[in-house]
Design a protein around this motif. Structure first.
Motif, PDB file in Angstrom:
ATOM      1  N   PHE A 153       0.862  -1.181   0.000  1.00  0.00           N
ATOM      2  CA  PHE A 153       0.000   0.000   0.000  1.00  0.00           C
ATOM      3  C   PHE A 153       0.893   1.224   0.000  1.00  0.00           C
ATOM      4  N   GLY A 154       0.559   2.223  -0.811  1.00  0.00           N
ATOM      5  CA  GLY A 154       1.348   3.443  -0.835  1.00  0.00           C
ATOM      6  C   GLY A 154       0.482   4.658  -1.069  1.00  0.00           C
TER       7      GLY A 154
ATOM      8  N   LEU B 270       4.632   1.951  -7.241  1.00  0.00           N
ATOM      9  CA  LEU B 270       4.614   1.800  -8.699  1.00  0.00           C
ATOM     10  C   LEU B 270       5.998   1.469  -9.237  1.00  0.00           C
ATOM     11  N   LEU B 271       7.028   2.075  -8.664  1.00  0.00           N
ATOM     12  CA  LEU B 271       8.396   1.761  -9.091  1.00  0.00           C
ATOM     13  C   LEU B 271       8.744   0.319  -8.741  1.00  0.00           C
ATOM     14  N   ALA B 272       8.355  -0.120  -7.547  1.00  0.00           N
ATOM     15  CA  ALA B 272       8.608  -1.518  -7.159  1.00  0.00           C
ATOM     16  C   ALA B 272       7.887  -2.483  -8.091  1.00  0.00           C
TER      17      ALA B 272
ATOM     18  N   SER C 187      -0.347  -8.167  -4.965  1.00  0.00           N
ATOM     19  CA  SER C 187      -1.409  -7.176  -4.997  1.00  0.00           C
ATOM     20  C   SER C 187      -0.888  -5.854  -4.459  1.00  0.00           C
ATOM     21  N   ALA C 188      -1.562  -4.768  -4.831  1.00  0.00           N
ATOM     22  CA  ALA C 188      -1.136  -3.447  -4.382  1.00  0.00           C
ATOM     23  C   ALA C 188      -2.317  -2.496  -4.421  1.00  0.00           C
ATOM     24  N   VAL C 189      -2.259  -1.517  -3.527  1.00  0.00           N
ATOM     25  CA  VAL C 189      -3.232  -0.431  -3.489  1.00  0.00           C
ATOM     26  C   VAL C 189      -2.448   0.873  -3.431  1.00  0.00           C
ATOM     27  N   ILE C 190      -2.774   1.819  -4.302  1.00  0.00           N
ATOM     28  CA  ILE C 190      -2.159   3.135  -4.237  1.00  0.00           C
ATOM     29  C   ILE C 190      -3.250   4.172  -4.027  1.00  0.00           C
ATOM     30  N   LEU C 191      -2.935   5.186  -3.224  1.00  0.00           N
ATOM     31  CA  LEU C 191      -3.903   6.218  -2.862  1.00  0.00           C
ATOM     32  C   LEU C 191      -3.337   7.589  -3.191  1.00  0.00           C
TER      33      LEU C 191
ATOM     34  N   ILE D  27      -6.308   1.351  -7.761  1.00  0.00           N
ATOM     35  CA  ILE D  27      -5.934   2.768  -7.767  1.00  0.00           C
ATOM     36  C   ILE D  27      -7.080   3.547  -7.137  1.00  0.00           C
ATOM     37  N   VAL D  28      -6.828   4.185  -6.003  1.00  0.00           N
ATOM     38  CA  VAL D  28      -7.840   5.016  -5.341  1.00  0.00           C
ATOM     39  C   VAL D  28      -7.412   6.465  -5.458  1.00  0.00           C
ATOM     40  N   GLN D  29      -8.291   7.295  -5.965  1.00  0.00           N
ATOM     41  CA  GLN D  29      -7.957   8.692  -6.203  1.00  0.00           C
ATOM     42  C   GLN D  29      -9.100   9.598  -5.772  1.00  0.00           C
TER      43      GLN D  29
END
Length: 224
Positions: free
Chosen positions: A79-80, A89-91, A101-105, A159-161
């Motif tokens: 999570f970032g 995203l770079l990782a 899995s990943a979540v970005i905010l 992707i949470v924005q």
């Protein structure tokens, strides 16, 4: 840790501080960060914080394995938020650690996005140089969607924005989602999702926003 305890996710949660922030701040705190920013945003802030955070992940996983917290073939979830989102995203693009899995905010999508936010906040143009242009290329998530979406199956990315984010605007998230969507095969389409959170600002301070974020994040990690 307070905002996202993720108690409903049956996993070991590790909260990694960004380099130069919080308990990892240099002597001088905010003033030291301001001096770095004034010296060169790309090499003195973005590179040590964002790229540095991504580079630290292999050592973090090695420590977790040594403590018996994960098996060698297990994948992690990341999570970032904001600059931390750029590190995620770079990782994902560099594949130095196994990520399922990943979540970005409200995430920066790379150095160019972060410099845009910096210029808007300071009303000062950033003096680009060759090293900064190369760092921008390396960290441009839209330019690296092929690498982010590589693998079978590709990473499950949420992707949470916030629509009210004036720091890193929704256009960054929608452009990233559109670029990634073209790289996810039809059978994997459900592994990529964009949530535009109505009225959510950059720092996500409203109680309702935190509640929604906890639900979306927990559900995503439990699903994938």
């Amino acid at each position: 840790m307070d905002a996202l305890p993720l108690d409903d996710v049956p996993a070991i949660k590790v909260y990694l501080g960004l380099p130069l922030f919080g308990k990892r701040a240099e002597a001088g705190g905010v003033e030291a960060l301001k001096r770095r920013q004034a010296s060169d945003f790309a090499s003195q802030i973005f590179e040590p914080v964002v790229v540095g955070a991504a580079k630290e992940l292999p050592a973090a996983l090695k420590a977790l394995r040594a403590m018996g917290c994960m098996a060698r073939d297990e994948k992690i979830g990341l999570f970032g938020f904001s600059g931390g989102g750029a590190a995620v995203l770079l990782a994902l693009a560099e594949h130095d650690v196994p990520i399922g899995s990943a979540v970005i905010l409200n995430a920066s999508t790379g150095l160019s996005a972060s410099i845009g936010a910096y210029e808007n906040a300071t009303a000062k143009p950033y003096p680009w140089n060759d090293a900064a242009h190369e760092l921008a290329r390396r960290t441009d998530a839209v330019g690296r969607v092929g690498e982010i979406a590589a693998g079978h199956p590709p990473v499950a990315l949420l992707i949470v924005q916030g629509t009210a984010d004036a720091t890193l605007t929704p256009r960054l998230a929608t452009d990233l989602h559109a670029a990634l969507k073209s790289k996810y095969a039809a059978r994997d389409a459900q592994r990529l999702q964009l949530i535009l959170a109505d009225g959510m600002s950059h720092n996500v301070t409203a109680a309702s926003s935190i509640g929604d974020l906890r639900m979306w994040t927990g559900d995503w990690f439990n699903r994938w």
